[in-house]
Design a protein around this motif. Structure first.
Motif, mmCIF file in Angstrom:
data_model
loop_
_atom_site.group_PDB
_atom_site.id
_atom_site.type_symbol
_atom_site.label_atom_id
_atom_site.label_comp_id
_atom_site.label_asym_id
_atom_site.label_seq_id
_atom_site.Cartn_x
_atom_site.Cartn_y
_atom_site.Cartn_z
ATOM 1 N N VAL A 1 -2.326 5.778 0.647
ATOM 2 C CA VAL A 1 -3.690 6.300 0.792
ATOM 3 C C VAL A 1 -4.688 5.387 0.077
ATOM 4 C CG1 VAL A 1 -5.222 8.218 0.196
ATOM 5 C CG2 VAL A 1 -2.950 8.686 1.139
ATOM 6 N N ALA A 2 -4.279 4.833 -1.069
ATOM 7 C CA ALA A 2 -5.176 3.975 -1.840
ATOM 8 C C ALA A 2 -5.468 2.644 -1.144
ATOM 9 C CB ALA A 2 -4.582 3.709 -3.223
ATOM 10 N N GLU A 3 -4.563 2.226 -0.259
ATOM 11 C CA GLU A 3 -4.733 0.939 0.426
ATOM 12 C C GLU A 3 -5.603 1.086 1.674
ATOM 13 O OE1 GLU A 3 -3.058 -2.245 0.044
ATOM 14 O OE2 GLU A 3 -1.664 -1.837 -1.591
ATOM 15 N N THR A 4 -6.695 1.780 1.557
ATOM 16 C CA THR A 4 -7.606 2.030 2.671
ATOM 17 C C THR A 4 -7.959 0.732 3.399
ATOM 18 O OG1 THR A 4 -8.561 3.941 1.551
ATOM 19 C CG2 THR A 4 -9.866 2.954 3.314
ATOM 20 N N GLY A 5 -7.799 0.759 4.724
ATOM 21 C CA GLY A 5 -8.169 -0.387 5.543
ATOM 22 C C GLY A 5 -7.116 -1.468 5.643
ATOM 23 N N ASN A 6 -5.970 -1.321 4.963
ATOM 24 C CA ASN A 6 -4.927 -2.347 5.009
ATOM 25 C C ASN A 6 -4.085 -2.162 6.270
ATOM 26 O OD1 ASN A 6 -2.877 -4.181 4.613
ATOM 27 N ND2 ASN A 6 -2.386 -3.514 2.539
ATOM 28 N N GLN A 7 -4.324 -3.018 7.229
ATOM 29 C CA GLN A 7 -3.651 -2.924 8.523
ATOM 30 C C GLN A 7 -2.273 -3.557 8.529
ATOM 31 O OE1 GLN A 7 -5.216 -5.768 11.526
ATOM 32 N NE2 GLN A 7 -6.646 -6.354 9.894
ATOM 33 N N ARG A 8 -1.865 -4.119 7.389
ATOM 34 C CA ARG A 8 -0.548 -4.762 7.328
ATOM 35 C C ARG A 8 0.441 -3.965 6.495
ATOM 36 N NH1 ARG A 8 -1.669 -11.227 6.616
ATOM 37 N NH2 ARG A 8 -3.537 -11.353 7.879
ATOM 38 N N LEU A 9 0.154 -2.701 6.262
ATOM 39 C CA LEU A 9 1.053 -1.847 5.489
ATOM 40 C C LEU A 9 1.374 -0.585 6.290
ATOM 41 C CD1 LEU A 9 2.409 -1.233 2.662
ATOM 42 C CD2 LEU A 9 0.351 0.113 2.176
ATOM 43 N N VAL A 10 2.662 -0.244 6.336
ATOM 44 C CA VAL A 10 3.087 1.052 6.868
ATOM 45 C C VAL A 10 4.089 1.649 5.891
ATOM 46 C CG1 VAL A 10 2.702 0.523 9.314
ATOM 47 C CG2 VAL A 10 4.914 0.008 8.286
ATOM 48 N N MET A 11 4.163 2.960 5.866
ATOM 49 C CA MET A 11 5.109 3.645 4.984
ATOM 50 C C MET A 11 6.150 4.385 5.810
ATOM 51 S SD MET A 11 4.510 6.475 1.941
ATOM 52 C CE MET A 11 4.407 7.949 2.972
ATOM 53 N N GLU B 1 -7.144 -1.805 15.153
ATOM 54 C CA GLU B 1 -6.047 -1.995 14.192
ATOM 55 C C GLU B 1 -4.998 -0.903 14.342
ATOM 56 O OE1 GLU B 1 -8.826 -4.128 10.760
ATOM 57 O OE2 GLU B 1 -8.447 -1.962 10.708
ATOM 58 N N ARG B 2 -5.460 0.340 14.485
ATOM 59 C CA ARG B 2 -4.528 1.456 14.670
ATOM 60 C C ARG B 2 -3.740 1.285 15.971
ATOM 61 N NH1 ARG B 2 -5.504 5.645 17.649
ATOM 62 N NH2 ARG B 2 -7.753 5.320 17.513
ATOM 63 N N THR B 3 -4.438 0.896 17.036
ATOM 64 C CA THR B 3 -3.778 0.723 18.329
ATOM 65 C C THR B 3 -2.719 -0.358 18.262
ATOM 66 O OG1 THR B 3 -5.720 1.477 19.557
ATOM 67 C CG2 THR B 3 -4.145 0.108 20.750
ATOM 68 N N ARG B 4 -3.007 -1.450 17.535
ATOM 69 C CA ARG B 4 -2.026 -2.525 17.465
ATOM 70 C C ARG B 4 -0.756 -2.060 16.761
ATOM 71 N NH1 ARG B 4 -1.827 -8.825 15.319
ATOM 72 N NH2 ARG B 4 -0.118 -9.326 16.706
ATOM 73 N N LEU B 5 -0.892 -1.288 15.682
ATOM 74 C CA LEU B 5 0.294 -0.797 14.980
ATOM 75 C C LEU B 5 1.080 0.193 15.845
ATOM 76 C CD1 LEU B 5 -0.969 -0.335 11.306
ATOM 77 C CD2 LEU B 5 0.708 -1.996 12.133
ATOM 78 N N VAL B 6 0.376 1.070 16.539
ATOM 79 C CA VAL B 6 1.068 2.018 17.421
ATOM 80 C C VAL B 6 1.814 1.263 18.507
ATOM 81 C CG1 VAL B 6 0.753 3.884 19.101
ATOM 82 C CG2 VAL B 6 -0.535 3.911 16.950
#
Length: 328
Positions: free
Chosen positions: A88-98, A271-276
Motif C-alpha cells: 500500500v505504501a508503494e503507491t504508483g509503483n507499477q513494477r511491484l506485485v504481492m 499500468e493496471r491493464t498491463r499488469l492484468v
C-alpha cells in the motif's frame, strides 16, 4: 557562483547518485516487450504457498519472455499484513506485485491491520487448492478417525499447526473441523507458523500433533513418505494421494484455499491493464498450466475487476466466519 551554493548543488547531485528512488517510472523498455524490473513480494517466510506461487510465476514469466529477470523477495510478518502495508505504501509503483490469498484476508481482521486489501489494485486470482491434514511418518495416528478421537478426548493436549495466522486458511480449516466434530473452536490448541516451510519442520520433528497446509507445499514430502496425509479438505480426493476427504471420513467440512496477486494503489489505467494482461498471458502459457498440474492446484483465474469483486466478497465471508466461530 558562491562556494556555499556550489557545495549545496554538489551534495544534491551526490544524494541522487547514492540513494536510489523508492519508486520507478515507466514500464521499462518497449511497452509491448518483456517487462523489466518486476518484483514479486511474498508476505511470509520462504517455503509457504505464497512463496511457491510467486517463484513459480516468476520462473514461468521469464521462460516465456513476458518478463526479464523477475525478482521474488520475502517480507514476512503479522500474517502477511507487514507485506500488505509495504504494498500500500508503494503507491504508483507499477513494477511491484504481492503474492497473497485467503490468509491475508483473515489476517487483516485478526491482526487489526491499519491497511486493507481494498486499498490495493487487484490484478488476478490464480489458483485454488484444498488443504491437507498431515502428520509425520512416525506419528501414532494412522487415520483421521484416530486423530479425531484423540482430539475429542483431550482437545487442549492435541496441538495443530498451520502456516497462517488466525483467520487464515490453515487456521480456519481446523477450526471448522473442530466445530464439525463437536469441539469448541476456542478450546483448540492452534500454533501459527509464518508459512508452510516453518510448519513443515515442526510436523516432521513431532513438535505438534498434526498440521494443516496446502497440498502444493508438501507434494514432495508426501511422495517421499516423510509425511502421512490423513485427509483432504476439498470436495474431491486428490490424485496420487491415498487419503479420504473429510466428508468421506465423517467430518462434514469442505474447504479450499486460493491465491492471487495484487499491486499497489495509484496505478494509471494503462499500468493496471498491463499488469492484468501480463498475468493473463502467464495463465495462458503452457509453462504455467504444467506448473498448476504439477503442484496439485486448480486453475481459478479471475482478472482485474472480477478479482476485485471476489476479494470484497471474501472479506465479508471471512469476517462472518470468524464472528460465527467466536474468533473476531
Amino acid at each position: 557562483m558562491p562556494i556555499r551554493n556550489w557545495l549545496a548543488g554538489l551534495a544534491a547531485v551526490a544524494a541522487t547518485l547514492v540513494v536510489p528512488p523508492l519508486f520507478t517510472s515507466g514500464a521499462g523498455g518497449d511497452a509491448t516487450g518483456p517487462l523489466r524490473g518486476l518484483r514479486l513480494l511474498v508476505p511470509n517466510a520462504p517455503g509457504g504457498g505464497y512463496d511457491v506461487t510467486a517463484r513459480t510465476a516468476a520462473k514461468a514469466m521469464d521462460e516465456v519472455q513476458l518478463t526479464r529477470n523477475a525478482e521474488v523477495f520475502n517480507l514476512p510478518g503479522a500474517g502477511g499484513t507487514v507485506g500488505l502495508g509495504r504494498t500500500v505504501a508503494e503507491t504508483g509503483n507499477q513494477r511491484l506485485v504481492m503474492s497473497m490469498g485467503l490468509g491475508v484476508v483473515g489476517s487483516v481482521f485478526t491482526n487489526k491491520s491499519p491497511n486493507s486489501l481494498a486499498e490495493t489494485t487487484p490484478i488476478a486470482k490464480l489458483t485454488e487448492e484444498p488443504d491437507i491434514v498431515v502428520v509425520g511418518k512416525n506419528s501414532p495416528y494412522r487415520t483421521i478417525g484416530e486423530l479425531v478421537a484423540a482430539w475429542k478426548a483431550n482437545p487442549g493436549a492435541v496441538t495443530v499447526g498451520g502456516g497462517s495466522s488466525p483467520g487464515g486458511p490453515d487456521h480456519l480449516a481446523p477450526m471448522l473441523m473442530a466445530k464439525a466434530v463437536g469441539l469448541e473452536p476456542k478450546r483448540v490448541s492452534y500454533i501459527p507458523y509464518d508459512g508452510g516451510g516453518e510448519l513443515l519442520s515442526s510436523v516432521l520433528g513431532g513438535k505438534i500433533h498434526f498440521g494443516v497446509s496446502g497440498v502444493g507445499e508438501y507434494v514432495d514430502q508426501v511422495k517421499a513418505g516423510e509425511l502421512r496425509v490423513l485427509a483432504v479438505t476439498g470436495a474431491n480426493r486428490i490424485k496420487d494421494i491415498d487419503a479420504p476427504t473429510l466428508s468421506e471420513a465423517g467430518v462434514p467440512v469442505t474447504f479450499t484455499n486460493w491465491r492471487g496477486m495484487v499491486a499497489p494503489p495509484g496505478l494509471s489505467d494503462a499500468e493496471r491493464t498491463r499488469l492484468v494482461e501480463l498475468f493473463q498471458q502467464l495463465h495462458d502459457s503452457p509453462q504455467w498450466q504444467e506448473a498448476v498440474k504439477r503442484n496439485g492446484w486448480t486453475d481459478a483465474f479471475l482478472p482485474g475487476a472480477k478479482f476485485g469483486e471476489f476479494l470484497a466478497a471474501e472479506s465479508k465471508r471471512v469476517a462472518d466466519v470468524l464472528k460465527e466461530l467466536g474468533l473476531a
